[in-house]
Design a protein around this motif. Structure first.
Motif, mmCIF file in Angstrom:
data_model
loop_
_atom_site.group_PDB
_atom_site.id
_atom_site.type_symbol
_atom_site.label_atom_id
_atom_site.label_comp_id
_atom_site.label_asym_id
_atom_site.label_seq_id
_atom_site.Cartn_x
_atom_site.Cartn_y
_atom_site.Cartn_z
ATOM 1 N N LYS A 1 -3.009 2.664 -13.269
ATOM 2 C CA LYS A 1 -2.410 1.586 -12.450
ATOM 3 C C LYS A 1 -1.429 2.187 -11.451
ATOM 4 C CE LYS A 1 -2.838 -2.369 -15.468
ATOM 5 N NZ LYS A 1 -4.146 -2.659 -14.912
ATOM 6 N N PRO A 2 -1.368 1.601 -10.251
ATOM 7 C CA PRO A 2 -0.466 2.164 -9.237
ATOM 8 C C PRO A 2 1.000 1.801 -9.474
ATOM 9 C CG PRO A 2 -1.579 0.237 -8.351
ATOM 10 C CD PRO A 2 -2.144 0.467 -9.728
ATOM 11 N N PHE A 3 1.856 2.663 -9.018
ATOM 12 C CA PHE A 3 3.301 2.400 -9.045
ATOM 13 C C PHE A 3 3.805 1.947 -10.419
ATOM 14 C CE2 PHE A 3 2.827 2.312 -4.370
ATOM 15 C CZ PHE A 3 3.913 3.119 -4.024
ATOM 16 N N VAL A 4 3.546 2.766 -11.406
ATOM 17 C CA VAL A 4 4.089 2.478 -12.742
ATOM 18 C C VAL A 4 5.091 3.566 -13.166
ATOM 19 C CG1 VAL A 4 2.158 1.083 -13.595
ATOM 20 C CG2 VAL A 4 2.075 3.572 -13.856
ATOM 21 N N LYS B 1 8.415 6.328 -11.803
ATOM 22 C CA LYS B 1 9.796 6.105 -11.352
ATOM 23 C C LYS B 1 9.865 5.321 -10.044
ATOM 24 C CE LYS B 1 13.170 9.497 -12.812
ATOM 25 N NZ LYS B 1 13.890 10.699 -12.426
ATOM 26 N N SER B 2 9.049 5.719 -9.067
ATOM 27 C CA SER B 2 9.135 5.002 -7.785
ATOM 28 C C SER B 2 8.580 3.589 -7.937
ATOM 29 C CB SER B 2 8.438 5.761 -6.659
ATOM 30 O OG SER B 2 7.113 6.034 -6.988
ATOM 31 N N GLY B 3 7.625 3.431 -8.841
ATOM 32 C CA GLY B 3 7.086 2.098 -9.119
ATOM 33 C C GLY B 3 8.148 1.184 -9.710
ATOM 34 N N VAL C 1 0.840 -1.210 0.000
ATOM 35 C CA VAL C 1 0.000 0.000 0.000
ATOM 36 C C VAL C 1 0.867 1.250 0.000
ATOM 37 C CG1 VAL C 1 -1.908 1.183 1.161
ATOM 38 C CG2 VAL C 1 -1.691 -1.302 1.386
ATOM 39 N N GLY C 2 0.684 2.070 -1.031
ATOM 40 C CA GLY C 2 1.407 3.339 -1.116
ATOM 41 C C GLY C 2 0.504 4.500 -0.753
ATOM 42 N N GLU C 3 0.874 5.682 -1.225
ATOM 43 C CA GLU C 3 0.162 6.907 -0.819
ATOM 44 C C GLU C 3 -1.016 7.221 -1.759
ATOM 45 O OE1 GLU C 3 2.604 10.261 0.567
ATOM 46 O OE2 GLU C 3 1.559 11.467 -0.926
ATOM 47 N N ALA C 4 -0.674 7.613 -2.975
ATOM 48 C CA ALA C 4 -1.706 8.019 -3.941
ATOM 49 C C ALA C 4 -1.063 8.020 -5.321
ATOM 50 C CB ALA C 4 -2.224 9.418 -3.597
ATOM 51 N N PRO C 5 -1.860 7.930 -6.369
ATOM 52 C CA PRO C 5 -1.283 7.931 -7.718
ATOM 53 C C PRO C 5 -0.584 9.253 -8.032
ATOM 54 C CG PRO C 5 -3.656 7.407 -7.760
ATOM 55 C CD PRO C 5 -3.328 7.817 -6.376
ATOM 56 N N GLY C 6 0.468 9.144 -8.834
ATOM 57 C CA GLY C 6 1.115 10.327 -9.395
ATOM 58 C C GLY C 6 0.643 10.497 -10.838
ATOM 59 N N ALA C 7 1.365 11.327 -11.600
ATOM 60 C CA ALA C 7 0.921 11.641 -12.961
ATOM 61 C C ALA C 7 0.860 10.398 -13.858
ATOM 62 C CB ALA C 7 1.862 12.678 -13.570
ATOM 63 N N GLU C 8 1.920 9.566 -13.799
ATOM 64 C CA GLU C 8 1.921 8.396 -14.694
ATOM 65 C C GLU C 8 0.856 7.378 -14.309
ATOM 66 O OE1 GLU C 8 6.313 7.371 -15.906
ATOM 67 O OE2 GLU C 8 6.267 8.742 -14.205
ATOM 68 N N GLU C 9 0.669 7.232 -13.003
ATOM 69 C CA GLU C 9 -0.344 6.292 -12.516
ATOM 70 C C GLU C 9 -1.743 6.771 -12.927
ATOM 71 O OE1 GLU C 9 2.171 7.485 -10.551
ATOM 72 O OE2 GLU C 9 3.346 5.652 -10.393
ATOM 73 N N ASP C 10 -1.939 8.087 -12.817
ATOM 74 C CA ASP C 10 -3.231 8.683 -13.196
ATOM 75 C C ASP C 10 -3.494 8.457 -14.687
ATOM 76 O OD1 ASP C 10 -5.555 10.273 -12.785
ATOM 77 O OD2 ASP C 10 -4.505 12.013 -13.600
ATOM 78 N N TYR D 1 10.130 2.658 4.084
ATOM 79 C CA TYR D 1 10.158 3.969 3.435
ATOM 80 C C TYR D 1 9.443 3.898 2.092
ATOM 81 C CZ TYR D 1 13.711 5.170 6.864
ATOM 82 O OH TYR D 1 14.377 5.413 8.045
ATOM 83 N N HIS D 2 8.919 5.037 1.669
ATOM 84 C CA HIS D 2 8.305 5.102 0.347
ATOM 85 C C HIS D 2 9.422 5.077 -0.706
ATOM 86 C CE1 HIS D 2 6.001 6.399 -3.071
ATOM 87 N NE2 HIS D 2 4.901 6.249 -2.364
ATOM 88 N N PRO D 3 9.240 4.320 -1.797
ATOM 89 C CA PRO D 3 10.290 4.292 -2.833
ATOM 90 C C PRO D 3 10.644 5.684 -3.370
ATOM 91 C CG PRO D 3 8.546 2.711 -3.363
ATOM 92 C CD PRO D 3 8.129 3.397 -2.096
ATOM 93 N N CYS E 1 -1.618 -1.348 -4.258
ATOM 94 C CA CYS E 1 -2.653 -0.309 -4.302
ATOM 95 C C CYS E 1 -2.175 0.902 -3.494
ATOM 96 C CB CYS E 1 -3.973 -0.857 -3.769
ATOM 97 S SG CYS E 1 -3.886 -1.382 -2.052
ATOM 98 N N ASN E 2 -3.060 1.834 -3.269
ATOM 99 C CA ASN E 2 -2.721 3.047 -2.536
ATOM 100 C C ASN E 2 -3.779 3.358 -1.491
ATOM 101 O OD1 ASN E 2 -0.272 4.223 -3.770
ATOM 102 N ND2 ASN E 2 -1.500 4.247 -5.638
ATOM 103 N N ILE E 3 -3.404 4.190 -0.538
ATOM 104 C CA ILE E 3 -4.358 4.675 0.475
ATOM 105 C C ILE E 3 -5.457 5.508 -0.209
ATOM 106 C CG2 ILE E 3 -4.451 6.554 2.225
ATOM 107 C CD1 ILE E 3 -3.786 4.002 3.555
#
Ligand code: URA
Length: 193
Positions: A57-60, A62-64, A44-53, A158-160, A84-86
């Motif tokens: 899909k989650p974590f796709v 850089k950190s993914g 479980v991560g935080e929330a989608p970023g631009a690429e995920e949005d 830690y978060h990636p 998934c994310n919170i």
């Protein structure tokens, strides 16, 4: 259609049409999960970023990629994890989700847990920890050890994205994912790799 597939279809419909907070307005996609629909490990991560949005899909991003490399380095296969994310919608400008947004998303996350039925949970970063335990963590104190709650074994790391900014944090994340694998093996929930 098998019952389980139907339950997932209904769940995804509910998530995609959720307006419990304002994030859906600016989000392109509701980001629900990637990986397996039933898995012994839920990440479980935080929330989608631009690429995920963009991809839905989650974590796709850089950190993914960092997370994925770690999972593959340990021999995890897609069937072993559910990611998934919170929060399922991207906060504008990648800001941290507000407590009210986290709480609005909780109902669907709880349903998701009931569907996936993981045994071990890996929380990535302080927002995921706060979403679960209701308090801000001191990451160096909480990471790397299991906490048992409601029948789940919960590990925080830690978060990636933090490790991308602070490369020395890659080492503790690597260690923590290793502990997660050891636990899953001990429980006989992943085949020995
Ligand atoms: N960071 C997260 O916490 N989740 C994602 O899906 C991507 C980046």
């Amino acid at each position: 259609m098998a019952d389980f597939d139907k339950m997932w279809e209904d769940f995804e419909f509910v998530c995609s049409n959720c307006n419990a907070c304002g994030l859906r307005e600016s989000a392109k996609n509701v980001v629900i999960y990637r990986g397996s629909r039933t898995a012994p490990l839920m990440i479980v991560g935080e929330a989608p970023g631009a690429e995920e949005d963009e991809e839905g899909k989650p974590f796709v991003g850089k950190s993914g990629r960092l997370l994925q490399n770690l999972l593959e380095a340990y021999g995890f296969e897609e069937k072993d994890y559910h990611i998934c994310n919170i929060c399922k919608c991207r906060p504008p400008e990648n800001r941290r989700p507000e407590p009210s947004e986290i709480s609005a998303c909780k109902k669907n996350l709880a349903i998701q847990f009931g569907l996936v039925r993981p045994k071990v949970i890996l929380l990535c970063g302080s927002t995921a920890y706060e979403g679960f335990f209701g308090e801000k963590p001191v990451m160096k104190d909480v990471r790397g050890r299991f906490i048992e709650k409601k029948g789940y074994l919960i590990m925080t790391t830690y978060h990636p994205a933090f490790a991308l900014r602070n490369p020395s944090a890659k080492i503790p994340i690597y260690e923590d994912v290793g502990r997660v694998l050891d636990k899953l093996r001990e429980l006989g929930l992943v085949s020995s790799k």
